[in-house]
Design a protein around this motif. Structure first.
Motif, short mmCIF file in Angstrom:
data_model
loop_
_atom_site.label_atom_id
_atom_site.label_comp_id
_atom_site.label_asym_id
_atom_site.label_seq_id
_atom_site.Cartn_x
_atom_site.Cartn_y
_atom_site.Cartn_z
N VAL A 1 0.84 -1.20 0.00
CA VAL A 1 0.00 0.00 0.00
C VAL A 1 0.88 1.25 0.00
CG1 VAL A 1 -1.64 1.34 1.39
CG2 VAL A 1 -2.04 -1.11 0.99
N GLN A 2 1.92 1.25 0.81
CA GLN A 2 2.84 2.38 0.85
C GLN A 2 3.41 2.65 -0.53
OE1 GLN A 2 6.09 1.89 3.61
NE2 GLN A 2 7.29 3.48 2.65
N ILE A 3 3.85 1.62 -1.21
CA ILE A 3 4.42 1.76 -2.55
C ILE A 3 3.33 2.17 -3.55
CG2 ILE A 3 5.47 0.49 -4.47
CD1 ILE A 3 6.94 -1.17 -2.23
N GLY A 4 2.18 1.51 -3.46
CA GLY A 4 1.10 1.75 -4.42
C GLY A 4 0.47 3.12 -4.34
N LEU A 5 0.58 3.77 -3.19
CA LEU A 5 -0.04 5.09 -3.02
C LEU A 5 0.95 6.24 -3.17
CD1 LEU A 5 -2.53 4.41 -0.08
CD2 LEU A 5 -2.93 4.31 -2.56
N ARG A 6 2.15 5.95 -3.62
CA ARG A 6 3.18 7.00 -3.77
C ARG A 6 2.75 8.14 -4.66
NH1 ARG A 6 8.55 3.49 -3.82
NH2 ARG A 6 8.87 3.53 -1.58
N GLY A 7 1.94 7.87 -5.64
CA GLY A 7 1.53 8.92 -6.57
C GLY A 7 0.38 9.77 -6.09
N MET A 8 -0.04 9.57 -4.86
CA MET A 8 -1.18 10.33 -4.32
C MET A 8 -0.70 11.30 -3.24
SD MET A 8 -4.13 7.41 -4.19
CE MET A 8 -5.45 8.60 -4.40
N PRO A 9 -1.38 12.42 -3.08
CA PRO A 9 -0.97 13.42 -2.09
C PRO A 9 -1.41 13.04 -0.68
CG PRO A 9 -2.92 14.17 -3.22
CD PRO A 9 -2.52 12.87 -3.88
N LEU A 10 -0.76 12.01 -0.15
CA LEU A 10 -1.09 11.52 1.17
C LEU A 10 0.11 11.62 2.10
CD1 LEU A 10 -2.86 8.18 0.17
CD2 LEU A 10 -3.95 10.38 0.63
N GLU A 11 -0.15 11.97 3.33
CA GLU A 11 0.83 11.85 4.40
C GLU A 11 0.41 10.58 5.14
OE1 GLU A 11 1.62 14.01 8.57
OE2 GLU A 11 1.59 15.36 6.83
N LEU A 12 1.05 9.47 4.80
CA LEU A 12 0.59 8.15 5.23
C LEU A 12 1.32 7.70 6.48
CD1 LEU A 12 -1.28 5.79 4.33
CD2 LEU A 12 0.69 4.87 3.10
N HIS A 13 0.54 7.35 7.52
CA HIS A 13 1.07 6.85 8.78
C HIS A 13 0.55 5.43 8.95
CE1 HIS A 13 2.22 10.94 10.10
NE2 HIS A 13 1.18 11.28 9.37
N HIS A 14 1.44 4.48 9.20
CA HIS A 14 1.04 3.09 9.35
C HIS A 14 1.22 2.62 10.79
CE1 HIS A 14 2.10 -1.25 9.49
NE2 HIS A 14 0.89 -1.29 8.98
N VAL A 15 0.23 1.90 11.29
CA VAL A 15 0.35 1.18 12.56
C VAL A 15 -0.16 -0.24 12.32
CG1 VAL A 15 0.19 3.21 14.06
CG2 VAL A 15 -1.89 1.98 13.42
N ALA A 16 0.33 -1.19 13.12
CA ALA A 16 0.07 -2.60 12.85
C ALA A 16 -0.87 -3.27 13.85
CB ALA A 16 1.40 -3.37 12.80
N SER A 17 -1.52 -2.49 14.71
CA SER A 17 -2.49 -3.09 15.64
C SER A 17 -3.56 -2.08 16.00
CB SER A 17 -1.79 -3.58 16.92
OG SER A 17 -1.47 -2.48 17.75
N GLY A 18 -4.66 -2.60 16.49
CA GLY A 18 -5.74 -1.72 16.92
C GLY A 18 -5.33 -0.85 18.09
N ASP A 19 -4.58 -1.40 19.03
CA ASP A 19 -4.14 -0.63 20.19
C ASP A 19 -3.22 0.52 19.78
OD1 ASP A 19 -5.63 -2.34 21.81
OD2 ASP A 19 -3.90 -3.63 22.25
N LEU A 20 -2.29 0.25 18.86
CA LEU A 20 -1.40 1.31 18.37
C LEU A 20 -2.18 2.36 17.58
CD1 LEU A 20 1.78 -0.68 17.30
CD2 LEU A 20 1.50 0.81 19.30
N ALA A 21 -3.22 1.93 16.87
CA ALA A 21 -4.06 2.88 16.15
C ALA A 21 -4.74 3.84 17.13
CB ALA A 21 -5.10 2.14 15.32
#
Length: 156
Positions: free
Chosen positions: A35-55
């Protein structure tokens, strides 16, 4: 508690003038990287977390404009994360695209009850995800009219 959040910034597309603060909640790190690679062409400031608690920790400190939300997560599930986000930032303070393997009618109905903007079933293509983001982040005529109607005007 230390929170590990992976940040990327991406520039492009005409549908949004500024970068959209986006929280991507996905426990499968391979999908998260795609997803990080696939959305590179979009104007997003993308933050990833890997669990519900971290979200929920991230949401406690930040206000997203868009949430890309898996449902089956370690810790709190996606619906709990969404409920927390709505309590913290308002029921319609952001857009939500659910990205899940759950294709059953109950899960889809739960998405409708939670007023998600889009429900994508895995596996999805990057083109489908990009189209979903453009669709939910492009203001509709109703949203434009609502914003216009809510403006304060000074009388001369």
């Amino acid at each position: 508690m230390m929170i590990h959040v992976h940040d990327i910034q991406v520039i492009g597309a005409d549908f949004m003038a500024n970068k959209t603060i986006t929280l991507h909640v996905e426990d499968d790190l391979a999908i998260a990287k795609l997803v990080q690679i696939g959305l590179r062409g979009m104007p997003l400031e993308l933050h990833h977390v890997a669990s519900g608690d971290l979200a929920m920790d991230w949401l406690d400190e930040h206000r997203p404009e868009l949430i890309l939300l898996d449902i089956n997560l370690p810790g709190a599930d996606g619906w709990e994360v969404l409920d927390f986000a709505k309590r913290k930032h308002g029921a319609r303070g952001f857009k939500v695209i659910v990205t899940t393997a759950r294709r059953d009618a109950v899960s889809r109905a739960t998405g409708e009850i939670h007023f998600v903007d889009k429900y994508l079933i895995k596996p999805y293509t990057m083109q489908q995800l990009q189209a979903a983001i453009e669709e939910v982040m492009t203001p509709s005529t109703d949203e434009d009219e609502e914003a216009y109607a809510s403006m304060d005007y000074e009388e001369d």
